[in-house]
Design an enzyme around this catalytic site. Structure first.
Site, short mmCIF file in Angstrom:
data_model
loop_
_atom_site.label_atom_id
_atom_site.label_comp_id
_atom_site.label_asym_id
_atom_site.label_seq_id
_atom_site.Cartn_x
_atom_site.Cartn_y
_atom_site.Cartn_z
N GLU A 8 -31.17 -2.89 50.33
CA GLU A 8 -30.54 -1.44 51.33
C GLU A 8 -29.92 -0.39 49.36
O GLU A 8 -30.00 1.23 49.68
CB GLU A 8 -29.41 -1.11 51.53
CG GLU A 8 -29.75 -1.79 53.14
CD GLU A 8 -30.47 -2.98 53.30
OE1 GLU A 8 -30.17 -3.80 52.04
OE2 GLU A 8 -30.64 -3.71 54.64
N PHE A 21 -22.03 -9.95 65.92
CA PHE A 21 -23.09 -10.11 64.88
C PHE A 21 -23.62 -9.41 64.27
O PHE A 21 -23.75 -7.90 64.99
CB PHE A 21 -24.31 -10.83 66.05
CG PHE A 21 -25.42 -11.55 64.41
CD1 PHE A 21 -24.77 -12.36 63.44
CD2 PHE A 21 -26.80 -10.33 64.81
CE1 PHE A 21 -26.08 -12.66 62.67
CE2 PHE A 21 -27.58 -10.94 63.52
CZ PHE A 21 -27.55 -11.71 63.05
N GLN A 22 -22.73 -8.79 62.87
CA GLN A 22 -23.83 -8.13 61.97
C GLN A 22 -22.16 -6.92 62.45
O GLN A 22 -23.01 -5.95 61.99
CB GLN A 22 -24.67 -7.85 62.14
CG GLN A 22 -25.96 -9.00 61.64
CD GLN A 22 -27.09 -8.79 60.81
OE1 GLN A 22 -27.79 -7.56 61.77
NE2 GLN A 22 -28.17 -8.80 60.02
N LYS A 75 -25.84 1.10 68.91
CA LYS A 75 -26.47 0.68 69.36
C LYS A 75 -27.51 1.29 70.84
O LYS A 75 -28.66 1.98 70.96
CB LYS A 75 -27.47 -0.88 69.22
CG LYS A 75 -28.42 -0.58 69.47
CD LYS A 75 -28.81 -2.28 69.80
CE LYS A 75 -30.13 -2.62 69.66
NZ LYS A 75 -30.94 -3.66 68.97
N MET A 101 -24.58 -2.42 25.33
CA MET A 101 -23.27 -1.74 25.54
C MET A 101 -22.25 -2.58 25.47
O MET A 101 -21.52 -2.60 24.78
CB MET A 101 -23.67 -1.40 26.60
CG MET A 101 -21.90 -0.04 26.55
SD MET A 101 -22.36 0.76 25.14
CE MET A 101 -23.55 2.20 25.71
C1 LIG Z 1 -23.18 -3.02 37.60
C2 LIG Z 1 -22.71 -2.94 37.14
N1 LIG Z 1 -22.85 -4.25 36.40
C3 LIG Z 1 -22.22 -4.14 35.22
C4 LIG Z 1 -21.75 -3.21 34.43
C5 LIG Z 1 -21.07 -2.76 33.33
N2 LIG Z 1 -22.24 -2.82 31.64
C6 LIG Z 1 -22.00 -1.31 31.50
S1 LIG Z 1 -23.81 -1.72 30.02
C7 LIG Z 1 -23.96 -3.08 30.83
C8 LIG Z 1 -25.07 -4.07 30.14
C9 LIG Z 1 -26.63 -3.63 30.37
O1 LIG Z 1 -27.62 -3.99 29.12
P1 LIG Z 1 -28.83 -3.28 29.63
O2 LIG Z 1 -29.32 -3.19 30.93
O3 LIG Z 1 -29.89 -4.41 28.71
O4 LIG Z 1 -28.93 -2.71 28.91
P2 LIG Z 1 -28.41 -2.09 26.63
O5 LIG Z 1 -27.10 -1.63 26.78
O6 LIG Z 1 -28.75 -3.52 26.15
O7 LIG Z 1 -29.69 -0.77 26.36
C10 LIG Z 1 -22.95 -3.97 31.36
C11 LIG Z 1 -23.11 -5.10 31.28
C12 LIG Z 1 -22.56 -1.97 34.87
N3 LIG Z 1 -22.24 -0.91 34.11
N4 LIG Z 1 -23.18 -1.94 36.52
#
Ligand SMILES: Cc1ncc(C[n+]2csc(CCOP(=O)(O)OP(=O)(O)O)c2C)c(N)n1
Lengths: 166, 570
Positions: free
Chosen positions: B50, B112-113, B162, B477
């Site tokens: 979803e 349920f749900q 529903k 990042m």
């Molecule tokens: C759902 C979610 N969980 C955690 C984060 C925190 N976060 C921001 S950037 C990042 C790393 C992303 O890694 P990747 O997709 O490999 O991209 P890169 O920065 O290496 O280009 C994280 C964990 C987020 N933005 N979204």
């Protein structure tokens, strides 16, 4: 600064939780909140007492105004207004203190109802400060329970809170 | 016409001109699914999760300006959709999410749900409804579309028990709605337009700072007219990219945490900031102490609560940014002779000096693939005309800095919530909206794994999206922040046990490509985009420890950017 904000709200399920959710989500303070239907059954009127600097209150009013259920709002504290709160205090009054007790009740223009043995319910309406004073003045007696309605109020000048016509 | 609640739902969507509904079935939604089955006007797209449905609808909405539609079941169906609702809410994207609910007599009995969908979604929707009677369905859907698409747009949820979808009533779709508590947006008073123009005509160090509001309002033409008639420097937020063409000399790049040196310095030194459909959020302003100390703020937004929230406005204008820009342009036409380009000559001299530092410079390499280089080549290969979605992380910033957008609605990313997992499903939604356009999802090996199951949806509906995986084997990042602020203690920011993405793509029936050398980047991209009818998953093995520069670190201001070591800007 303390502000009293009056809100006209569509009488829809969930409207109250939208307002209270807004306050908790954005960390705004609520001193009291009351809500009940108005003479127009499709509208409820809510009175919120909040404390904050001008910037915060400005944000509160703008965010309230954005809620789809909020039809109109007004900060009644910006000029003349009448505010009231009802308080019910259940007190225990030992026999030897009934005279002093009745003097206090009389001084506040309150009423007392005898409910059991040495217990009374005192009822009063007034400003929040007056309600505080009443409660504080029962030192001689024992306060068992207190319930306050929360503040309601109206602008006491020509201002009117009404739904703008479309 | 007497119809069941379920048929009324689907017929109402048809009345609204809905082409696609992204969704996933379940018990509480089955009557509605049966109604989908009885017609082919409104097409239901079966996703794999979803969250994917919400991002796909969101991508569709961002690429078209039309609302995106989602259908989910009760309980876990709607809880899975919450991330997507919040993503859309933060970026003011119009979505309508329909959720099945348990039968009305069971509500409140932990059936349920059963989950309180209205309660759980409240903080991340513009409005929501729990339908109580079959007679209310059509009217509620009409209201939901009206609320989602007018004013500051946003997602709206409609929860439908529903049993109500099985009841029958007369179907009449209302032609219009009037909501006394939700009045239409007004035109701002002319006096505000006149004062705004007066301020612009007198500015010596102006900057036009435009955001997502300009994109949502389709006001790019009006923005261009304003900027060009004044000859002012223009910067875009991450959400506003494409609002002003990247290669126009008046454009000084994106601003904010990873904005260009010239854009951030110009914000800091400006004497007039003209903010258009932008909200001065913390990723834009850096620390608020010492923010643009000498600037007058002219702030235009449709949402009054944005004005004075983070930065006090000297000249607030509440209104649709398109209307306000039309007002500015008309007033400027009247006062054409008062436009004095000499007032800003010195300012442009300063800006061009900042610009000459080339703050986005990076060290090219013939041995290791630089992520920036891939994005630049992506621009070349797609002629700068692709729809580019992204996930969240360094790759997102590289895409924003280096793709170079010339038009709005082309750059599609989760700016406000920063939702990893957004990119691939959003690209699906874009591809449904624009089947003949190039659609690229710039992602990282971390983010792509958050919604990778949607590769199945792409196969089922033949969606030839190009996945550009900038694979640095790090949550890049996060690693960058740990390098700068935690003495390189890379706590849980590695990406171990990665799948073989080529084989993974192939197992879904797609094309996979592994690209390891800079010399192969362009050829691989050309080959992939030539495969018009196939999804190509391109796994680019990139420089592991590349960083995004410039960067405004926490607690720092616009003039305190961290710049790339070895660059001229430094
Ligand atoms: C759902 C979610 N969980 C955690 C984060 C925190 N976060 C921001 S950037 C990042 C790393 C992303 O890694 P990747 O997709 O490999 O991209 P890169 O920065 O290496 O280009 C994280 C964990 C987020 N933005 N979204």
């Amino acid at each position: 600064m303390r502000h009293i904000i009056s809100v006209l709200l569509e009488n829809e399920s969930g409207a109250l939780s939208r307002v209270s959710g807004l306050f908790s989500a954005r960390g705004y303070n609520i001193e009291s909140l009351t809500v009940a239907p108005t003479n127009d059954p499709t509208l409820s009127r809510m009175t919120i007492v909040t404390i904050g600097d001008d910037r915060k209150v400005d944000q509160i009013e703008k965010h309230l105004g954005k809620l789809v259920d909020v039809a109109a709002l007004q900060d009644i504290t910006v000029s003349d207004h009448l505010e009231r709160e009802i308080v019910l205090v259940k007190v225990q009054v030992p026999d030897d203190q009934t005279v002093a007790f009745e003097r206090v009740v009389g001084a506040f223009n309150a009423t007392a109802m005898h409910v059991a043995d040495d217990q009374y319910i005192v009822e009063m309406s007034g400003s929040s400060e007056k309600v505080d004073e009443l409660i504080n003045s029962f030192k001689i007696t024992k306060v068992i329970e207190v319930v306050r309605s929360g503040v309601i109020g109206l602008a006491s000048d020509a201002r009117v809170l009404s739904v703008p016509s479309l | 016409m007497q119809l069941s609640g379920a048929d009324i739902v689907v017929k109402s969507l048809k009345e609204e001109g809905v082409e696609y509904v992204f969704g996933y079935p379940g018990g509480a939604a089955l009557h509605i699914y049966d109604a989908f089955h009885r017609q082919d006007d409104v097409k239901h797209i079966l996703v794999r999760h979803e969250q994917g449905a919400t991002h796909a609808a969101d991508g569709y909405a961002r690429a078209t300006g039309k609302p995106g539609l989602v259908m989910v079941t009760s309980g876990p169906g709607i809880t899975n959709a919450i991330t997507g609702l919040a993503t859309a809410y933060m970026d003011s994207i119009p979505l309508i999410v329909l959720s099945g609910q348990v039968m009305k007599p069971l509500i409140g009995y932990d059936a349920f749900q059963e989950i309180d969908a209205v309660g759980i979604s409240r903080p991340c929707v513009k409005h929501n409804f729990l339908i109580q009677n079959v007679e209310d369905i059509a009217e509620t859907i009409k209201r939901a579309f009206h609320i989602a698409t007018t004013g500051r747009p946003g997602p709206v949820l409609i929860d439908i028990p529903k049993d109500i979808t099985a009841q029958v009533t007369e179907f009449i779709y209302p032609e219009s709605v009037e909501m006394r508590a939700y009045p239409p947006v007004k035109l701002p008073p002319l006096s505000e337009i006149v004062s705004g123009v007066e301020a612009m005509l007198n500015a010596k160090k102006p900057i036009i700072y435009s955001g997502g509001g300009v994109v949502l309002a389709n006001a790019q033409e009006e923005l261009r007219t304003l900027v060009r008639s004044l000859g002012f420097p223009c910067t875009n937020t991450l959400m506003g990219l494409g609002g002003y063409p990247h290669d126009d000399p008046l454009f000084i790049g994106m601003l904010g945490m990873h904005g260009t040196y010239e854009a951030n310095m110009a914000m800091h030194d400006a004497d007039l900031i003209v903010a258009l459909g932008a909200r001065f959020d913390d990723r834009i302003t850096g620390t608020l102490d010492g923010f643009a100390p000498n600037a007058k703020i002219l702030h235009v937004d449709i949402d009054p609560s944005v004005i004075d929230k983070n930065i006090k406005a000297d000249l607030p204008i509440i209104g649709d940014v398109k209307d306000v820009l039309n007002g500015f342009n008309a007033e400027l036409k009247r006062r054409r002779k008062d436009i004095n380009p000499e007032l800003t000559t010195e300012w442009w001299g300063q800006i061009n000096e900042w610009r000459s530092y080339d703050s986005l410079w990076y060290d090219e390499s013939d041995t290791i693939i630089k992520p920036q280089y891939v994005v630049q080549k992506l621009h070349e290969v797609t002629g700068g005309q692709a729809y580019v979605t992204s996930d969240v992380g360094q790759h997102q910033m590289f895409a924003a800095q280096f793709y170079g957008f010339s038009d709005t609605h082309r750059w599609i990313n989760s700016g406000g919530l920063g939702t990893m997992g957004f990119g691939l499903p959003a690209a699906m939604g874009v591809k449904f909206a624009h089947p003949d356009a190039d659609v690229a999802c710039v992602t990282g090996e971390g983010s792509i794994q958050m919604c990778i199951q949607e590769l199945g949806t792409c196969k089922q509906y033949d969606l030839p999206v190009k996945v550009i995986n900038l694979n640095n084997r790090y949550l890049g990042m996060v690693r960058q922040w740990q390098e700068f602020s935690y003495e390189k203690r890379y706590s849980n920011s590695y990406m171990d046990s990665l799948p073989d993405f080529v084989k993974l793509a192939e197992s879904y029936g797609h094309v996979g490509m592994l690209i390891e050398k800079p010399g192969d980047v362009e050829g691989a991209l050309r080959e992939a985009f030539a495969l018009k009818d196939r999804l190509v998953f391109m796994d680019f093995i990139t420089d592991r420890e590349e960083n995004v520069y410039p960067m405004i670190e926490a607690g720092k201001g616009h003039h305190e950017m961290r710049l790339r070591p070895g660059s001229k800007a430094q």
